[in-house]
Motif scaffolding. Structure first.
Motif, PDB file in Angstrom:
ATOM      1  N   LYS A 174      -4.631  13.679  -4.016  1.00 22.29           N
ATOM      2  CA  LYS A 174      -3.203  13.680  -4.330  1.00 22.29           C
ATOM      3  C   LYS A 174      -2.908  12.942  -5.633  1.00 22.29           C
ATOM      4  CE  LYS A 174       1.122  11.705  -2.508  1.00 22.29           C
ATOM      5  NZ  LYS A 174       1.719  10.936  -1.379  1.00 22.29           N
ATOM      6  N   LEU A 175      -3.657  11.866  -5.880  1.00 18.32           N
ATOM      7  CA  LEU A 175      -3.365  10.998  -7.027  1.00 18.32           C
ATOM      8  C   LEU A 175      -4.260  11.248  -8.241  1.00 18.32           C
ATOM      9  CD1 LEU A 175      -2.891   7.572  -5.159  1.00 18.32           C
ATOM     10  CD2 LEU A 175      -1.125   9.220  -5.822  1.00 18.32           C
ATOM     11  N   ALA A 212     -12.547   1.179  -5.758  1.00 17.77           N
ATOM     12  CA  ALA A 212     -11.206   1.773  -5.735  1.00 17.77           C
ATOM     13  C   ALA A 212     -11.269   3.214  -5.252  1.00 17.77           C
ATOM     14  CB  ALA A 212     -10.580   1.705  -7.124  1.00 17.77           C
ATOM     15  N   LYS A 213     -12.257   3.960  -5.727  1.00 21.85           N
ATOM     16  CA  LYS A 213     -12.408   5.354  -5.300  1.00 21.85           C
ATOM     17  C   LYS A 213     -12.642   5.434  -3.794  1.00 21.85           C
ATOM     18  CE  LYS A 213     -15.053   9.578  -6.197  1.00 21.85           C
ATOM     19  NZ  LYS A 213     -16.145  10.194  -6.993  1.00 21.85           N
ATOM     20  N   GLU A 214     -13.467   4.543  -3.274  1.00 29.63           N
ATOM     21  CA  GLU A 214     -13.716   4.510  -1.832  1.00 29.63           C
ATOM     22  C   GLU A 214     -12.423   4.232  -1.061  1.00 29.63           C
ATOM     23  OE1 GLU A 214     -16.758   1.679  -0.950  1.00 29.63           O
ATOM     24  OE2 GLU A 214     -18.249   2.650  -2.230  1.00 29.63           O
ATOM     25  N   ALA A 215     -11.618   3.293  -1.561  1.00 33.16           N
ATOM     26  CA  ALA A 215     -10.367   2.940  -0.884  1.00 33.16           C
ATOM     27  C   ALA A 215      -9.382   4.109  -0.908  1.00 33.16           C
ATOM     28  CB  ALA A 215      -9.745   1.705  -1.537  1.00 33.16           C
ATOM     29  N   LEU A 216      -9.261   4.757  -2.050  1.00 31.81           N
ATOM     30  CA  LEU A 216      -8.352   5.897  -2.168  1.00 31.81           C
ATOM     31  C   LEU A 216      -8.793   7.044  -1.264  1.00 31.81           C
ATOM     32  CD1 LEU A 216      -7.844   5.920  -6.045  1.00 31.81           C
ATOM     33  CD2 LEU A 216      -6.193   5.154  -4.324  1.00 31.81           C
ATOM     34  N   THR A 217     -10.092   7.222  -1.146  1.00 29.61           N
ATOM     35  CA  THR A 217     -10.621   8.269  -0.272  1.00 29.61           C
ATOM     36  C   THR A 217     -10.337   7.928   1.194  1.00 29.61           C
ATOM     37  OG1 THR A 217     -12.375   8.764  -1.869  1.00 29.61           O
ATOM     38  CG2 THR A 217     -12.703   9.534   0.387  1.00 29.61           C
ATOM     39  N   ALA A 218     -10.531   6.645   1.553  1.00 26.01           N
ATOM     40  CA  ALA A 218     -10.268   6.217   2.928  1.00 26.01           C
ATOM     41  C   ALA A 218      -8.789   6.355   3.290  1.00 26.01           C
ATOM     42  CB  ALA A 218     -10.726   4.772   3.126  1.00 26.01           C
ATOM     43  N   LEU A 219      -7.930   6.152   2.300  1.00 21.53           N
ATOM     44  CA  LEU A 219      -6.478   6.283   2.520  1.00 21.53           C
ATOM     45  C   LEU A 219      -6.024   7.745   2.466  1.00 21.53           C
ATOM     46  CD1 LEU A 219      -5.267   3.298   0.298  1.00 21.53           C
ATOM     47  CD2 LEU A 219      -5.043   3.450   2.794  1.00 21.53           C
ATOM     48  N   LYS A 220      -6.974   8.647   2.149  1.00 17.89           N
ATOM     49  CA  LYS A 220      -6.712  10.091   2.077  1.00 17.89           C
ATOM     50  C   LYS A 220      -5.676  10.451   1.004  1.00 17.89           C
ATOM     51  CE  LYS A 220      -7.709  10.705   7.032  1.00 17.89           C
ATOM     52  NZ  LYS A 220      -9.152  10.700   6.797  1.00 17.89           N
ATOM     53  N   LEU A 253       0.816  -1.214   0.000  1.00 13.24           N
ATOM     54  CA  LEU A 253       0.000   0.000   0.000  1.00 13.24           C
ATOM     55  C   LEU A 253       0.849   1.263   0.000  1.00 13.24           C
ATOM     56  CD1 LEU A 253      -3.155  -0.542   2.263  1.00 13.24           C
ATOM     57  CD2 LEU A 253      -2.989  -0.445  -0.224  1.00 13.24           C
ATOM     58  N   ASN A 254       2.054   1.176   0.556  1.00 11.82           N
ATOM     59  CA  ASN A 254       2.937   2.351   0.546  1.00 11.82           C
ATOM     60  C   ASN A 254       3.316   2.744  -0.877  1.00 11.82           C
ATOM     61  OD1 ASN A 254       2.980   2.700   3.330  1.00 11.82           O
ATOM     62  ND2 ASN A 254       4.665   1.247   3.592  1.00 11.82           N
ATOM     63  N   THR A 255       3.400   1.755  -1.771  1.00 13.02           N
ATOM     64  CA  THR A 255       3.690   2.041  -3.178  1.00 13.02           C
ATOM     65  C   THR A 255       2.625   2.964  -3.754  1.00 13.02           C
ATOM     66  OG1 THR A 255       4.548  -0.220  -3.334  1.00 13.02           O
ATOM     67  CG2 THR A 255       4.288   0.987  -5.400  1.00 13.02           C
ATOM     68  N   LEU A 256       1.396   2.745  -3.313  1.00 16.04           N
ATOM     69  CA  LEU A 256       0.279   3.565  -3.772  1.00 16.04           C
ATOM     70  C   LEU A 256       0.284   4.937  -3.098  1.00 16.04           C
ATOM     71  CD1 LEU A 256      -2.458   3.728  -5.338  1.00 16.04           C
ATOM     72  CD2 LEU A 256      -3.531   2.751  -3.303  1.00 16.04           C
ATOM     73  N   THR A 257       0.403   4.940  -1.793  1.00 12.76           N
ATOM     74  CA  THR A 257       0.255   6.196  -1.050  1.00 12.76           C
ATOM     75  C   THR A 257       1.458   7.125  -1.198  1.00 12.76           C
ATOM     76  OG1 THR A 257       1.062   5.106   0.972  1.00 12.76           O
ATOM     77  CG2 THR A 257      -1.322   5.167   0.623  1.00 12.76           C
ATOM     78  N   ASP A 258       2.634   6.575  -1.496  1.00 15.63           N
ATOM     79  CA  ASP A 258       3.813   7.429  -1.703  1.00 15.63           C
ATOM     80  C   ASP A 258       3.682   8.286  -2.950  1.00 15.63           C
ATOM     81  OD1 ASP A 258       4.965   6.473   0.575  1.00 15.63           O
ATOM     82  OD2 ASP A 258       6.350   5.095  -0.428  1.00 15.63           O
TER      83      ASP A 258
END
Length: 247
Positions: free
Chosen positions: A153-154, A141-149, A116-121
């Protein structure tokens, strides 16, 4: 004479239709459903199962427009609920019969190990996703990206596929560095590495099924749905990475 001939023709057409089942199948489960079809037709040689595959949103629109479909399957409750409210499906035939989970994927040529760090970085150029409006995998996927804040950014890195198969292709071909798909889509791909996306980051992924109210083959459609709920069929789906209704 002509009336009799016309009646015979209509009778033959109706008989042919009664031997066919037209089923709308989300792209994410097409491979598993191909095997299901082979087994079902072997046990029911009088029935010709015909699949129409695409995103759940596109399949929903076909039902709305009156396409000759007997069974509608959706990879999310959203499309199913919409058609039920429109009174286009037989409500009592509606079942939840499978679950799935999301994974982050990358091409082996570009990124060997991901998490997940690969995504959030955010240290990548392109992230492939299913279209948010019509592809349930994109919505999850949109829900997951939103939850990860990290959604905002992406957002400039997003490229969209019309279904999950296209999203996976973007990654395999190198047109995207990363993608978010169902784990079931990765089963036959040797070109990617993957990392699990925690289930609590998005809505439950449930596959829904129902008979279309305008079907001219309702009894056979209900019989096919009952087969999908059997242990035999559920084990086939599990072999493809799906999570059974008993899990």
């Amino acid at each position: 004479m002509s009336i009799a001939a016309c009646g015979t023709s209509n009778s033959n057409q109706q008989k042919k239709y009664n031997n066919q089942l037209f089923i709308s199948v989300p792209s994410s489960m097409y491979s598993a459903m191909k095997l299901i079809k082979d087994i079902y037709q072997r046990d029911n040689p009088n029935i010709d199962v015909i699949y129409n595959s695409g995103s759940s949103g596109a399949l929903q629109q076909q039902v709305e427009r009156g396409a000759p479909i007997d069974i509608f399957i959706s990879a999310s409750s959203k499309q199913m609920d919409f058609l039920l409210k429109k009174n286009l499906l037989i409500r009592e035939s509606n079942k939840t019969f499978l679950k799935n989970k999301m994974v982050l994927v990358a091409s082996k040529k570009s990124i060997q190990n991901i998490d997940l760090n690969t995504l959030t970085d955010g240290n990548f150029e392109k992230l492939a996703l299913g279209e948010f409006r019509s592809v349930p995998a994109g919505q999850y996927a949109k829900e997951a990206l939103t939850a990860l804040k990290v959604y905002n950014k992406l957002e400039s890195k997003f490229i969209f596929g019309k279904n999950v198969r296209q999203v996976l292709f973007y990654v395999e071909s190198g047109n995207a560095d990363l993608g978010i798909v169902y784990i079931t889509d990765t089963k036959n791909s040797d070109a990617i590495t993957l990392a699990n996306i925690p289930y609590d980051l998005h809505s439950p992924i449930t596959y829904q099924i129902a008979v279309v109210k305008s079907s001219q083959n309702i009894s056979e459609a209900k019989k096919f749905i009952n087969f999908l709920l059997t242990e035999r069929a559920q084990n086939i789906f599990k072999d493809y990475g799906f999570i059974g209704i008993d899990s």
